[in-house]
Design a protein around this motif. Structure first.
Motif, PDB file in Angstrom:
ATOM      1  N   ASP A 246       0.836  -1.190   0.000  1.00  0.00           N
ATOM      2  CA  ASP A 246       0.000   0.000   0.000  1.00  0.00           C
ATOM      3  C   ASP A 246       0.883   1.258   0.000  1.00  0.00           C
ATOM      4  O   ASP A 246       2.123   1.159  -0.059  1.00  0.00           O
ATOM      5  CB  ASP A 246      -0.983  -0.014   1.176  1.00  0.00           C
ATOM      6  CG  ASP A 246      -0.304   0.023   2.546  1.00  0.00           C
ATOM      7  OD1 ASP A 246       0.789   0.605   2.669  1.00  0.00           O
ATOM      8  OD2 ASP A 246      -0.885  -0.528   3.502  1.00  0.00           O
ATOM      9  N   VAL A 247       0.281   2.426   0.077  1.00  0.00           N
ATOM     10  CA  VAL A 247       1.048   3.669  -0.043  1.00  0.00           C
ATOM     11  C   VAL A 247       1.996   3.897   1.132  1.00  0.00           C
ATOM     12  O   VAL A 247       2.904   4.720   1.036  1.00  0.00           O
ATOM     13  CB  VAL A 247       0.115   4.896  -0.206  1.00  0.00           C
ATOM     14  CG1 VAL A 247      -0.574   4.868  -1.564  1.00  0.00           C
ATOM     15  CG2 VAL A 247      -0.910   4.968   0.931  1.00  0.00           C
ATOM     16  N   GLN A 310      -9.024   1.399  -3.217  1.00  0.00           N
ATOM     17  CA  GLN A 310      -9.554   1.648  -1.879  1.00  0.00           C
ATOM     18  C   GLN A 310      -9.112   0.623  -0.835  1.00  0.00           C
ATOM     19  O   GLN A 310      -9.170   0.909   0.365  1.00  0.00           O
ATOM     20  CB  GLN A 310     -11.091   1.683  -1.933  1.00  0.00           C
ATOM     21  CG  GLN A 310     -11.644   2.842  -2.734  1.00  0.00           C
ATOM     22  CD  GLN A 310     -13.154   2.766  -2.909  1.00  0.00           C
ATOM     23  OE1 GLN A 310     -13.805   1.839  -2.438  1.00  0.00           O
ATOM     24  NE2 GLN A 310     -13.717   3.745  -3.593  1.00  0.00           N
ATOM     25  N   VAL A 314      -4.676   2.062  -1.190  1.00  0.00           N
ATOM     26  CA  VAL A 314      -4.916   3.056  -0.131  1.00  0.00           C
ATOM     27  C   VAL A 314      -6.024   2.568   0.807  1.00  0.00           C
ATOM     28  O   VAL A 314      -7.097   3.160   0.876  1.00  0.00           O
ATOM     29  CB  VAL A 314      -5.300   4.432  -0.718  1.00  0.00           C
ATOM     30  CG1 VAL A 314      -5.143   5.511   0.364  1.00  0.00           C
ATOM     31  CG2 VAL A 314      -4.475   4.794  -1.932  1.00  0.00           C
ATOM     32  N   ASP A 319      -4.025   5.661   5.340  1.00  0.00           N
ATOM     33  CA  ASP A 319      -4.305   7.068   5.088  1.00  0.00           C
ATOM     34  C   ASP A 319      -4.743   7.766   6.381  1.00  0.00           C
ATOM     35  O   ASP A 319      -5.845   8.312   6.474  1.00  0.00           O
ATOM     36  CB  ASP A 319      -5.410   7.177   4.020  1.00  0.00           C
ATOM     37  CG  ASP A 319      -5.660   8.609   3.569  1.00  0.00           C
ATOM     38  OD1 ASP A 319      -4.697   9.403   3.549  1.00  0.00           O
ATOM     39  OD2 ASP A 319      -6.813   8.923   3.220  1.00  0.00           O
ATOM     40  N   GLN A 322      -5.964  11.330   6.156  1.00  0.00           N
ATOM     41  CA  GLN A 322      -7.094  11.531   5.237  1.00  0.00           C
ATOM     42  C   GLN A 322      -6.730  12.315   3.973  1.00  0.00           C
ATOM     43  O   GLN A 322      -7.592  12.901   3.322  1.00  0.00           O
ATOM     44  CB  GLN A 322      -8.235  12.266   5.956  1.00  0.00           C
ATOM     45  CG  GLN A 322      -8.843  11.497   7.115  1.00  0.00           C
ATOM     46  CD  GLN A 322      -9.740  10.356   6.648  1.00  0.00           C
ATOM     47  OE1 GLN A 322     -10.796  10.585   6.095  1.00  0.00           O
ATOM     48  NE2 GLN A 322      -9.287   9.130   6.868  1.00  0.00           N
ATOM     49  N   SER A 323      -5.445  12.308   3.615  1.00  0.00           N
ATOM     50  CA  SER A 323      -5.044  13.051   2.419  1.00  0.00           C
ATOM     51  C   SER A 323      -5.581  12.410   1.131  1.00  0.00           C
ATOM     52  O   SER A 323      -5.666  13.074   0.093  1.00  0.00           O
ATOM     53  CB  SER A 323      -3.513  13.147   2.360  1.00  0.00           C
ATOM     54  OG  SER A 323      -2.923  11.861   2.296  1.00  0.00           O
ATOM     55  N   TRP A 324      -5.936  11.131   1.194  1.00  0.00           N
ATOM     56  CA  TRP A 324      -6.490  10.430   0.041  1.00  0.00           C
ATOM     57  C   TRP A 324      -8.021  10.331   0.112  1.00  0.00           C
ATOM     58  O   TRP A 324      -8.638   9.670  -0.734  1.00  0.00           O
ATOM     59  CB  TRP A 324      -5.912   9.015  -0.040  1.00  0.00           C
ATOM     60  CG  TRP A 324      -4.517   8.940  -0.570  1.00  0.00           C
ATOM     61  CD1 TRP A 324      -3.355   9.113   0.118  1.00  0.00           C
ATOM     62  CD2 TRP A 324      -4.133   8.641  -1.920  1.00  0.00           C
ATOM     63  NE1 TRP A 324      -2.274   8.949  -0.708  1.00  0.00           N
ATOM     64  CE2 TRP A 324      -2.718   8.649  -1.966  1.00  0.00           C
ATOM     65  CE3 TRP A 324      -4.839   8.359  -3.098  1.00  0.00           C
ATOM     66  CZ2 TRP A 324      -2.008   8.395  -3.132  1.00  0.00           C
ATOM     67  CZ3 TRP A 324      -4.135   8.101  -4.262  1.00  0.00           C
ATOM     68  CH2 TRP A 324      -2.737   8.132  -4.275  1.00  0.00           C
ATOM     69  N   CYS A 327      -9.789  11.475  -3.136  1.00  0.00           N
ATOM     70  CA  CYS A 327      -9.248  10.793  -4.316  1.00  0.00           C
ATOM     71  C   CYS A 327      -9.682   9.333  -4.386  1.00  0.00           C
ATOM     72  O   CYS A 327     -10.046   8.827  -5.446  1.00  0.00           O
ATOM     73  CB  CYS A 327      -7.728  10.895  -4.303  1.00  0.00           C
ATOM     74  SG  CYS A 327      -6.889   9.949  -5.590  1.00  0.00           S
ATOM     75  N   ARG A 328      -9.646   8.636  -3.248  1.00  0.00           N
ATOM     76  CA  ARG A 328      -9.968   7.212  -3.266  1.00  0.00           C
ATOM     77  C   ARG A 328     -11.447   6.966  -3.525  1.00  0.00           C
ATOM     78  O   ARG A 328     -11.861   5.840  -3.822  1.00  0.00           O
ATOM     79  CB  ARG A 328      -9.518   6.529  -1.965  1.00  0.00           C
ATOM     80  CG  ARG A 328     -10.228   6.963  -0.735  1.00  0.00           C
ATOM     81  CD  ARG A 328      -9.528   6.512   0.538  1.00  0.00           C
ATOM     82  NE  ARG A 328      -9.442   5.053   0.635  1.00  0.00           N
ATOM     83  CZ  ARG A 328     -10.410   4.290   1.131  1.00  0.00           C
ATOM     84  NH1 ARG A 328     -11.541   4.856   1.519  1.00  0.00           N
ATOM     85  NH2 ARG A 328     -10.246   2.997   1.231  1.00  0.00           N
ATOM     86  N   CYS A 334      -8.522  13.505  -7.538  1.00  0.00           N
ATOM     87  CA  CYS A 334      -7.112  13.258  -7.241  1.00  0.00           C
ATOM     88  C   CYS A 334      -6.236  14.399  -7.750  1.00  0.00           C
ATOM     89  O   CYS A 334      -6.464  14.932  -8.847  1.00  0.00           O
ATOM     90  CB  CYS A 334      -6.658  11.955  -7.899  1.00  0.00           C
ATOM     91  SG  CYS A 334      -7.569  10.500  -7.343  1.00  0.00           S
ATOM     92  N   GLN A 338      -1.137  12.347  -6.660  1.00  0.00           N
ATOM     93  CA  GLN A 338      -1.917  11.127  -6.470  1.00  0.00           C
ATOM     94  C   GLN A 338      -2.138  10.394  -7.797  1.00  0.00           C
ATOM     95  O   GLN A 338      -2.058   9.163  -7.852  1.00  0.00           O
ATOM     96  CB  GLN A 338      -3.253  11.462  -5.800  1.00  0.00           C
ATOM     97  CG  GLN A 338      -3.085  11.903  -4.351  1.00  0.00           C
ATOM     98  CD  GLN A 338      -4.335  12.517  -3.760  1.00  0.00           C
ATOM     99  OE1 GLN A 338      -5.157  13.097  -4.474  1.00  0.00           O
ATOM    100  NE2 GLN A 338      -4.473  12.417  -2.443  1.00  0.00           N
TER     101      GLN A 338
END
Length: 429
Positions: A246-247, A310, A314, A319, A322-324, A327-328, A334, A338
Motif C-alpha cells: 500500500d502507499v 480503496q 490506499v 491514510d 485523510q489526504s487520500w 481521491c480514493r 485526485c 496522487q
C-alpha cells in the motif's frame, strides 16, 4: 473432495446419451442495488456519474437452492443451502452454457466470517428470491448479442473464499461456521450437469471480483467436467488482484490473503505446482494462478480498479491523515501527485500481466476507468454509452475472442484519455 464421484456421474451420463441418442471486515455497497460486496472499508453508499438501468419483472430469474448440496455437506457459512439462478437457453443457444459467479470479497477471521454469515454473502436465508439478469447474462440480443440465448446461470456466493474453503478447517477454529466453499462448487457443478450441461457444445465460466477469482481457480476443473470436444473458456472480471504494497509500504493485501488461506485451509484448492514452490497464500493471487491454467482465459479489468485502490493501494489504515479521502472515492478529485501514484499502480498491473499476455489463447480488455466489475451490467457490457477500446465494447471484444474471430489483447491509454469510461463516484450521497 468428491470429484471422482462427480466424474463417474458425468461419464455415466455421457454413456447414457450415446446409448439413447472481497474483503472483509465491513460492508461496501458497490454498484446500484443489484448486489453488494464485502471489502475492508465501510463505505455507506455510492453513486455513478451516469444514469443506471432498472430491472423489469420480465427479466427476473428465480432462485434455486441446490438439491445436491445437503447430501454432499455443501453449506454456506451459516449452514444454509447454497443456490443459483438458472434461465434455460433456447434456439441455437440451447446446447451452450454460460455461468457467472457473483462477487463479494472474503472473510479472514472467524469474527468477520461470523458477521458475514448474517448476510446474503454468508447465508442463503438472505438471498433475493428473484434477481435480474443483465449484461453477460441478459436475454436481450441488443444488450447481449452472442450469449442471449444460451443456458445462463448466476451462482450465488456465500462461503467467503471464492469457493475454495475446506471443511477440515472448521475444527481448528472452534466455531459453528461451515467452511465448505470447495464442496459448494462441486455440488452446484453436479447439479448443472444433471440439468444438461454434461452435453454442452460451448461453455463459458465467468465471474466478477471474488467470483472472478473463483472462476480462475476452478477454470481447468470446469473444462475437465465437460465433453472433450466442447469449446470451454473462462472470463475473469475485476478479479486480477495485485500483491502490491500500500502507499505506506505495508503488505495489506498479502497479509489479508494469508489469513484467508489459513483460516479455511484454502491451499488444498489451489494449484499444487504453485504450492510446492512458494508460500500458499501467494498462490491465491491471479498472477501466480494464471501461470498454471491451461484453459483459455480472458481478463476484463480496469487499470484504475476502485476496489483495489480503496483496499489494496490506499486502505483506510494507510491514510491516517485523510489526504487520500476524496481521491480514493472519486478519481476526478485526485491531485497530480496522487494521479502519479495511480499510474504507478497501473504499471504494476501491466507488469503482472506480461506472462499472461504471452499466451496466445488468452485475451484482455484493460481499460482506464475508475470502476470494478463491468460484465454484469448492460450499461458497461454493451450499450450505446459503454466503455470502449478501439471503438469496441467489452461484449464485442469478448465475443471476438471467445469465437476465435480475432486475437484480442487490448490495453487502454492512461487515465484520463478514454472519454467512454464509466467512472464511479462515491462522494455523492
Amino acid at each position: 473432495m468428491a470429484i471422482p464421484r462427480l466424474r463417474s456421474a458425468i461419464q455415466w451420463r455421457r454413456w447414457a446419451k450415446s446409448d439413447c441418442a472481497i474483503a472483509a471486515v465491513g460492508f461496501a455497497f458497490i454498484m446500484l442495488v443489484l448486489s453488494f460486496y464485502l471489502d475492508f472499508t465501510s463505505d455507506p453508499g455510492s453513486s455513478v456519474d451516469r444514469a443506471s438501468p432498472t430491472a423489469s419483472p420480465d427479466n427476473l430469474v428465480k432462485l434455486t437452492l441446490s438439491s445436491k448440496a445437503k447430501e454432499r455437506g455443501a453449506f454456506c457459512l451459516d449452514g444454509s443451502l447454497p443456490g443459483y439462478h438458472f434461465q434455460k437457453g433456447f434456439g441455437s443457444g440451447s446446447g451452450n452454457w454460460i455461468l457467472h459467479i457473483e462477487g463479494g470479497g472474503w472473510c479472514n477471521t472467524a469474527a468477520s466470517c461470523n458477521s458475514r454469515a448474517m448476510t446474503k454473502l454468508g447465508s442463503s436465508k438472505y438471498f433475493e428470491r428473484e434477481v435480474p439478469f443483465g449484461g453477460i447474462l441478459s436475454s436481450d440480443p441488443s444488450q447481449n448479442p452472442d450469449f442471449f440465448d444460451w443456458n445462463r446461470v448466476k451462482i450465488r456466493y456465500c462461503d467467503g473464499t471464492s469457493f475454495a474453503g475446506q471443511p477440515e478447517a472448521e475444527s481448528k477454529n472452534q466455531t459453528r461456521l461451515f467452511f465448505r466453499g470447495q464442496l459448494i462448487w462441486e455440488a452446484i457443478m453436479e447439479e448443472l450437469i444433471s440439468l444438461g450441461m454434461w452435453g454442452a457444445k460451448q461453455a463459458f465460466l465467468t465471474g466478477c471480483s471474488a467470483g472472478g477469482l473463483a472462476a480462475l481457480i476452478h477454470c481447468d476443473n470446469f473444462k475437465d467436467l465437460l465433453p472433450k470436444d466442447a469449446s470451454v473458456k473462462c472470463l475473469v472480471d475485476g478479479g486480477f488482484f495485485l500483491d502490491e504494497l500500500d502507499v505506506l509500504k505495508n503488505p495489506t493485501m498479502g497479509s489479508f490473503y494469508h489469513d484467508v488461506v489459513y483460516l479455511q485451509s484454502v491451499a488444498k484448492s489451489l494449484d499444487k505446482n504453485c504450492i510446492a514452490k512458494m508460500e500458499p497464500s501467494k498462490c491465491m493471487f491471479p498472477k501466480e494462478i494464471v501461470k498454471n491454467v491451461k484453459t483459455p482465459v480472458f481478463l476484463v479489468n480496469p487499470a484504475y480498479d476502485f476496489w483495489q485502490i480503496q483496499n489494496v493501494l490506499v486502505p483506510p489504515i494507510a491514510d491516517p491523515d485523510q489526504s487520500w479521502a476524496r481521491c480514493r472515492l472519486n478519481i476526478k478529485e485526485c491531485d497530480a501527485a496522487q494521479i502519479k501514484v495511480l499510474h504507478g499502480f497501473r504499471s504494476s498491473l501491466l507488469d503482472a500481466l506480461k506472462e499472461f499476455q504471452q499466451k496466445k489463447d488468452n485475451g484482455m480488455f484493460i481499460n482506464s476507468c475508475f470502476v470494478h466489475c463491468q460484465t454484469w451490467m448492460s450499461v458497461t457490457w454493451h450499450s450505446p454509452t459503454s466503455p470502449r477500446i478501439n471503438n469496441k465494447t467489452i461484449a464485442e471484444t469478448v465475443s471476438d475472442w471467445y469465437f476465435d474471430r480475432e486475437a484480442v489483447k487490448l490495453i487502454d491509454c492512461p487515465y484520463p484519455c478514454n472519454p467512454t469510461c464509466y467512472n464511479m463516484d462515491f462522494t455523492v450521497s
